[in-house]
Design a protein around this motif. Sequence first.
Motif, PDB file in Angstrom:
ATOM      1  N   CYS A  44      14.981  86.884  26.890  1.00 39.91           N
ATOM      2  CA  CYS A  44      15.510  86.020  25.815  1.00 39.91           C
ATOM      3  C   CYS A  44      16.581  85.058  26.313  1.00 39.91           C
ATOM      4  CB  CYS A  44      16.043  86.860  24.661  1.00 39.91           C
ATOM      5  SG  CYS A  44      17.553  87.789  25.029  1.00 39.91           S
ATOM      6  N   GLY A  45      17.329  85.447  27.361  1.00 39.09           N
ATOM      7  CA  GLY A  45      18.356  84.574  27.926  1.00 39.09           C
ATOM      8  C   GLY A  45      19.707  84.644  27.244  1.00 39.09           C
ATOM      9  N   ASN A  46      19.868  85.501  26.256  1.00 40.64           N
ATOM     10  CA  ASN A  46      21.164  85.622  25.582  1.00 40.64           C
ATOM     11  C   ASN A  46      22.281  85.926  26.568  1.00 40.64           C
ATOM     12  OD1 ASN A  46      19.825  85.253  23.182  1.00 40.64           O
ATOM     13  ND2 ASN A  46      20.135  87.332  22.419  1.00 40.64           N
ATOM     14  N   CYS A  47      22.026  86.827  27.511  1.00 40.17           N
ATOM     15  CA  CYS A  47      23.044  87.218  28.489  1.00 40.17           C
ATOM     16  C   CYS A  47      23.436  86.037  29.378  1.00 40.17           C
ATOM     17  CB  CYS A  47      22.553  88.382  29.331  1.00 40.17           C
ATOM     18  SG  CYS A  47      20.997  88.062  30.199  1.00 40.17           S
ATOM     19  N   VAL A  48      22.475  85.211  29.692  1.00 41.83           N
ATOM     20  CA  VAL A  48      22.707  84.079  30.590  1.00 41.83           C
ATOM     21  C   VAL A  48      23.673  83.084  29.955  1.00 41.83           C
ATOM     22  CG1 VAL A  48      21.619  82.152  31.795  1.00 41.83           C
ATOM     23  CG2 VAL A  48      20.466  84.367  31.709  1.00 41.83           C
TER      24      VAL A  48
END
Length: 152
Positions: free
Chosen positions: A81-85
Amino acid sequence: MANAMEIYQLLPKTNCKKCGKSTCMAFATALLSGELKLDDCPEILEDKYSDNYEKLSEIVAPIEGASETGMIIHEEKCTGCGNCVVACPVNVAEDPKGTGIGLAPKNDRVILRIVNGVVQKAHIHNCRRFGENKILCNACIETCPTKAIEFV
């Protein structure tokens, strides 16, 4: 993730000091932190502890894959999902034209990035949890909907 007491319960509890620690509880803590390996305890290698050795091996397997910051990425849980990025403060500071505005990274100075649909560690040594001024940042953990990232 197991805690030191759960690990301790499976150890021989002889306090033999052969591992270099003063007690089995100290060894359990060192094992959990990645300072020592399970095989550093000669007692647990004895046949009479073989069942406990197997259980402990399963418990500490994720720890052995941890980075120097203690980060573990469970790739099987990651959805990409890329939320952490985009939540990582270091990524935002190092990549203002990419992750700084909620997009994919535009440079190579980021800590986390998505590769083939899974989060990957890049420049982990820049993580706020590492180095001289350690900060217990948890932005990547808090924003992960599947709990694919953890710190030990």
